[in-house]
Design a protein around this motif. Structure first.
Motif: not given
Ligand code: GLU
Length: 288
Positions: A84, A88, A93, A189, A195
């Protein structure tokens, strides 16, 4: 060849699971490969150790064998977080605070036609920011992928996968248009899990060096998300084999809550694993 069976320990395994597990096991055995078991227990509110134990008992009864240690997703939350973080940092995201109701209300607006994607109605984009958010990776927030940004980043690179299942066999190409209109900004997520199934399954298949993913046709549409994530995270794409779904006498898909078809029931009724194979139209197991 490495195949896997990846149940969630949230209820009894039924005939559909048996079909999936046996198909993956037989495929690995026939190729002299390895079959792995993975426990997908990221949904802590529903996963139970007793279901996990039951899964192992059921699989053993089906004469399925797997090497240890079994990968349990709840042991790898840091690996999902790292993936993630990568997404990011690259601006793919954004946090989303919409409830299911908010989304349905937004979609109810007359100008919006509702398209259903792998996770339900395609997200209308309510929380999508104009510029990628900055600052640290949020915790305790749902994070969505900005599909527009993701598609831009792929920019012309071919996005496809090899499918060996009966329904879509061949090379499946995914168009940017399909990702934008039929997948959209899916959640990677969940707020309560940190997640999601999509993210974890990609990280795990790569970590376990799975070469062939065997699963039901109901997950065929989700494969577009997985292949996209593999490209964005620089992970290899396995071959996919989406098999037919096992249905009940009325033609309905089997659900976990419907334990009438639980494997344990057949065992208690005195059937053998060979009887179950015959019922599923699968030939006998290759000799060990
Ligand atoms: N835990 C998922 C399920 O039980 C696994 C799906 C998959 O094989 O990718 O449906």
């Amino acid at each position: 060849m490495r195949t896997r069976f990846a149940p969630s320990p949230t209820g009894p395994l039924h005939l559909g699971h048996a079909f999936s597990a046996l198909t993956a096991f037989d495929m690995a055995e026939a190729a002299g490969g390895t079959f792995l078991l993975r426990i997908e227990d990221i949904d802590r509110s529903r996963a139970r150790p007793e279901w996990e134990a039951q899964i192992e008992t059921d699989l053993a009864w089906l004469d399925i064998r797997w090497p240890g240690p079994v990968r349990r997703q709840s042991d790898h939350l840091d690996a999902y977080r790292r993936a993630l973080q990568t997404l990011w940092d690259r601006g793919f995201l954004y946090p989303c605070s919409c409830s299911r109701r908010d989304i349905l209300t937004a979609l109810d607006a007359p100008q919006e036609g509702v398209t259903h994607g792998p996770d339900g109605p395609v997200y209308p984009g309510t929380c999508r920011p104009a510029a990628p958010p900055s600052g640290p990776l949020p915790v305790d927030a749902a994070l969505r992928i900005d599909m527009r940004k993701a598609v831009q980043a792929i920019d012309g690179k071919s996005l496809g996968f090899t499918e060996t299942g009966p329904r879509h066999a061949g090379t499946v190409h995914l168009s940017p248009d399909h990702l934008l209109t039929h997948v959209g900004d899916v959640v990677l997520a969940r707020r309560d899990m940190g997640t999601s199934y999509h993210l974890s399954v990609c990280v795990d298949d790569a970590a376990q060096e799975v070469t062939h993913v065997v699963r039901g046709e109901d997950l065929f549409d989700a494969t577009a998300i997985h292949v996209l994530l593999q490209r964005l995270l620089d992970l290899p794409s396995p071959v996919y084999h989406h098999h037919r779904l096992i249905r009940d006498a009325a033609g309905r898909r089997l659900a976990k809550r419907d334990d009438a078809r639980a494997i344990a029931r057949y065992r208690e009724d005195g059937l053998t694993s060979g009887d179950l194979r015959a019922r599923l139209g699968l030939s006998r197991a290759p000799a060990p």
